[in-house]
Motif scaffolding. Structure first.
Motif, mmCIF file in Angstrom:
data_model
loop_
_atom_site.group_PDB
_atom_site.id
_atom_site.type_symbol
_atom_site.label_atom_id
_atom_site.label_comp_id
_atom_site.label_asym_id
_atom_site.label_seq_id
_atom_site.Cartn_x
_atom_site.Cartn_y
_atom_site.Cartn_z
ATOM 1 N N SER A 1 -13.346 -4.470 -3.269
ATOM 2 C CA SER A 1 -11.903 -4.506 -2.994
ATOM 3 C C SER A 1 -11.382 -5.938 -2.919
ATOM 4 O O SER A 1 -10.195 -6.177 -3.131
ATOM 5 N N ARG B 1 -7.301 -0.240 -3.542
ATOM 6 C CA ARG B 1 -6.492 -1.442 -3.455
ATOM 7 C C ARG B 1 -7.391 -2.661 -3.642
ATOM 8 O O ARG B 1 -8.474 -2.732 -3.063
ATOM 9 N N GLU C 1 -2.223 -8.743 -4.546
ATOM 10 C CA GLU C 1 -2.803 -7.418 -4.355
ATOM 11 C C GLU C 1 -2.317 -6.472 -5.443
ATOM 12 O O GLU C 1 -1.199 -6.592 -5.949
ATOM 13 N N ASP D 1 -2.899 -2.043 -6.681
ATOM 14 C CA ASP D 1 -3.441 -0.762 -6.223
ATOM 15 C C ASP D 1 -3.906 0.115 -7.385
ATOM 16 O O ASP D 1 -3.888 1.341 -7.292
ATOM 17 N N GLU E 1 -7.614 -6.959 -3.658
ATOM 18 C CA GLU E 1 -7.029 -8.248 -3.292
ATOM 19 C C GLU E 1 -7.721 -9.323 -4.127
ATOM 20 O O GLU E 1 -8.924 -9.522 -4.019
ATOM 21 N N GLN F 1 -5.978 5.963 -4.548
ATOM 22 C CA GLN F 1 -5.905 4.689 -5.259
ATOM 23 C C GLN F 1 -6.663 3.623 -4.466
ATOM 24 O O GLN F 1 -6.481 3.503 -3.271
#
Length: 790
Positions: free
Chosen positions: A99, A25, A71, A73, A27, A23
């Motif tokens: 990301s 992630r 965040e 995921d 932000e 997965q």
């Protein structure tokens, strides 16, 4: 970040798929600003949702400077940013190869509804203007910290609450108080019922100065609707508040909410204890016989209260919802006073004595409601709403009075009183809204209110070593009033112009019985109450509204009950069972103007009232007796001005000004009641956002002197102060509030007549409250905290 939902999602994926996939992630960050002023928006909602299911995954609210960071995921998501009063922004085109996703400045534009609503301010504690009402959101008002419903009302523009808890709107006390749009035992003026409503459970206050035919016609000066909170966020949410203060001001409040797919459970719990000291002074002067009676003393009232609200929403499907809720409140009161009396004849002191009072009372109250709402898929504003509400309020009170002579030959004596008060109220309400042809809406409905009251009051004198009932002051008074109302309104809403007209018919059946003398008063009358409202949008920033409605004020129990208490044997208030209702024709025109950093509201209003209920004082043997009478007509013309100005993003100034001129005409028993006068009031509040997440609020209030038929009420000035500090990233909040900072709020009433002079003075002093609030689950800390009213 709360990782439990993420772990649960990962585990579910492993079990269902049988394989483990890596997965990525993400932000996500950004800043939310108001489009026009570029000011940051605090507490805007940032929601992350799944594109395929269109369901929410997680979310967060923005900080004080409008920024956020969250965040996630998983991929294939969208971002939605929203805030009350603004258009929602949805971001679907997202570069998932990075990301770190910085959305930069996200500009929210005000959601201006052309006819019904003009949003004046952009924070949670905003004032909104609709066609027939103003909405005051109770959110960030620091002076409401540690406050009760009455103290919150005292911060609302156009509303004033005096030391006895009497509520006036634009200077008139003919106000109807509603809870969640319906009559309630908690809003009844028969006792301290509003005391159990605390600031932490109030969502907003709606001030309706010129109601449409959809609303109950009761209340000659308008309607004040207190809307309580009901959380609807998914999962378990809650907050707890703890307050302490001087004098003797302590309370604990707990709010819990559990939201599932089909059910929404909500609850509020409050317990507290508070002391209300008061200095009092009264003077009765007989100008014919040259006698002088004065009393100076101190009173102290202690109240312990418990309040519990429980409710559940059941979502049958997307179109049907049933709500069942209940409210139980219980008060324990103890009251003590000591007043020192002096009596002089021809300027020579002849008598002095001390009168002491000791009172104990319990006040149970409960309310229950079943509500059904159906939404129709044909149109989002088409709905059917039915509610059945029952309530009860009781008072079991006993008092002991002792008169002890300190000078002269006046005999000592004791009296005791017993009060058994019971009120039951049942309200059945049906409303249906039907939009058609895009610009037209019809509303229709009915309401039936049944009110059954009994007041059993007994006075006993201490004679020959025991208490003996005094038949001259003992009675049972029954009050039964049923009101049936039906209404229809029709509205046309175009882009710039609209009009809404309605007609309400109400039948009132009133029966009173004074059992002691078997005196009866039966009244049955039917009245029509028309209303019309219109609005025109001159420009994007300037709107004009106008309205007319006809109102009624029905005499209440205490207006009609001919008996009185003996708390002060020399200043008596008694009812009049022969009172007729007041009728008022109300007109007003309002303009709403929005500037870059300011919003202005200016209005002109006129009220014409017939069969005016006026308190008339008679004086005999140094005893003043106040009784309401129907006397003549009253014309009131006034202007009102409200403004909010934000010169910089860390400071906001709001002001409220109201002025009216009144002219009374009438006569009674060959006595002219003609008189005229004016009155005005003003309120100014300044809010400052300081470093270290500290907010400061300072407000000043002034009410001018004004006259009644026989009396003069002196002016009144006071200031409030509030400070708030957020800690633990906003999950906990510290509050400090000081009400009546300079202890300047003095209530003074003087009656000067050719044959007598009366003076009454009362002062409560300064109240200081410190509180802490903590939010848990998905809940947020209260930005204010609740406390018992005075």
């Amino acid at each position: 970040m709360n990782i439990r939902p993420i772990l649960f999602i990962l585990l579910f994926s492993l079990l269902s798929a049988g394989t483990v996939k890596a997965q990525q992630r993400y932000e996500i960050s950004g800043r939310v600003l108001e489009k026009q002023s570029k000011q940051p928006i605090e507490f805007a909602t940032v929601l992350i949702g799944d594109k395929e299911s269109q369901k929410a995954i997680t979310g967060i609210t923005t900080t004080q400077d409008g920024t956020f960071s969250i965040e996630i995921d998983r991929g294939n998501f969208y971002i939605e940013i929203s805030f009350i009063g603004f258009e929602t922004v949805k971001v679907e085109e997202i570069d998932s190869s990075k990301s770190r996703i910085d959305l930069g400045d996200i500009l929210l534009e005000e959601n201006v509804q052309n006819l019904d609503e003009v949003t004046v301010v952009t924070e949670k504690s905003q004032t909104q203007f609709k066609l027939d009402k103003r909405i005051f959101n109770v959110g960030k008002d620091l002076s409401s910290s540690g406050a009760s419903a009455l103290e919150v009302l005292n911060n609302v523009p156009s509303v004033n609450v005096n030391i006895e808890g009497q509520i006036s709107l634009r200077g008139s006390q003919g106000v109807q108080i509603l809870i969640n749009g319906k009559p309630s035992v908690l809003a009844n003026d028969g006792g301290n019922a509003l005391g159990t409503i605390t600031a932490d459970i109030i969502d907003r206050i709606e001030v309706i100065t010129n109601p449409s035919a959809k609303y109950d016609a009761e209340g000659t000066s308008g309607i004040i609707n207190i809307v309580l909170k009901k959380e609807e966020r998914r999962g378990l949410n809650g907050s707890v508040t703890l307050n302490t203060g001087v004098p003797n001001n302590h309370s604990l409040g707990l709010s819990l909410n559990k939201r599932t797919e089909k059910f929404n459970l909500f609850s509020q719990l409050g317990i507290g204890r508070r002391t209300f000291p008061e200095d009092t002074e009264t003077i009765n002067r007989d100008l014919v016989n040259n006698t002088f009676l004065s009393a100076f003393g101190e009173e102290e009232k202690n109240e312990t209260f418990y309040n519990l609200i429980l409710g559940v929403d059941y979502l049958i499907n997307d179109s049907n919802i049933i709500t069942l809720s209940g409210n139980y409140a219980f008060e324990e009161e103890s009251e003590s006073s000591e007043n020192n009396y002096s009596f002089s004849e021809n300027d020579v002191l002849s008598q002095q004595w001390t009168r002491r009072e000791s009172t104990e009372a319990t006040n149970p109250k409960w309310q229950y409601e079943l509500q059904y709402k159906r939404d129709f898929k044909r149109h989002e504003d088409q709905d059917l709403l039915f509610s059945a509400l029952g309530s009860f309020f009781g008072k079991d009170q006993s008092s002991l009075f002792q008169d002890m002579t300190t000078f002269g030959i006046r005999e000592d004596f004791m009296q005791q009183t017993r009060t058994d008060f019971k009120e039951a109220r049942y309200t059945f309400k049906l409303d249906y809204t039907h939009p058609f042809a895009e610009k037209y809406t019809i509303e229709t409905g009915a309401q039936y209110v049944l009110n059954d009251v009994s007041n059993d009051y007994e006075v006993s004198d201490f004679i020959n070593g025991g208490f003996v009932a005094n038949p001259d002051f003992t009675n049972i008074f029954d009050f039964n009033q049923n009101v049936l109302g039906v209404y229809t309104t029709a509205a046309y809403e175009a882009d710039k112009w609209g009009i809404k007209a309605g007609l309400r018919l109400e039948n009132t059946d009133l029966k009173t019985l004074l059992r002691t003398t078997n005196a009866r008063n039966n009244q049955n009358y039917t009245n029509l109450f028309p209303s019309i409202h219109t609005s025109y949008k001159l420009t994007e920033d300037l709107s004009v509204q106008a309205g007319y409605s006809r109102r009624i004020y029905r005499p209440r129990l205490w207006d009609l009950n001919p008996f009185f208490t003996i708390r002060d044997n020399f200043n008596i208030s008694t009812g009049n069972p022969n009172l007729d209702p007041e009728f008022t024709d109300s007109y007003e025109i309002t303009t709403i103007y929005k500037l870059r950093n300011a919003s202005l509201n200016f209005g002109v209003y006129h009220r014409y009232t017939t069969d005016v209920i006026e308190d008339v004082i008679t004086f005999l043997d140094n005893v003043s007796t106040r009784m309401p009478l129907n006397i003549g007509t009253n014309n009131t013309t006034g202007v009102e001005f409200n403004a909010k100005y934000t010169p910089v993003n860390w400071a906001t100034i709001t002001t409220d000004f109201n002025y009216n001129y009144f002219k009374r005409e009438g006569d009674f028993q060959n006595t002219s009641f003609d008189f005229e006068g004016d009155r005005w009031s003003s309120r100014m509040t300044a809010k400052f956002k300081l470093p270290a997440q500290i907010d400061l609020e300072v407000s000043g209030n002034y009410r001018s002197r004004f006259i009644t038929f026989q009396s003069e009420v002196n002016d009144n000035i006071f200031a409030n102060l509030g400070v708030r500090k957020k800690i633990f990233k906003g999950k906990a909040i510290l509050n400090l509030s000081v009400r009546d900072v300079f202890a300047s709020r003095v209530f003074l009433n003087e009656t000067s007549q050719p044959n007598f002079f009366l003076r009454s003075r009362g002062q409560r002093g300064r109240f200081v409250t410190f509180g802490i609030s903590y939010g848990f689950g998905k809940g947020e800390a209260m930005e204010f905290s609740g406390q018992k009213r005075f």
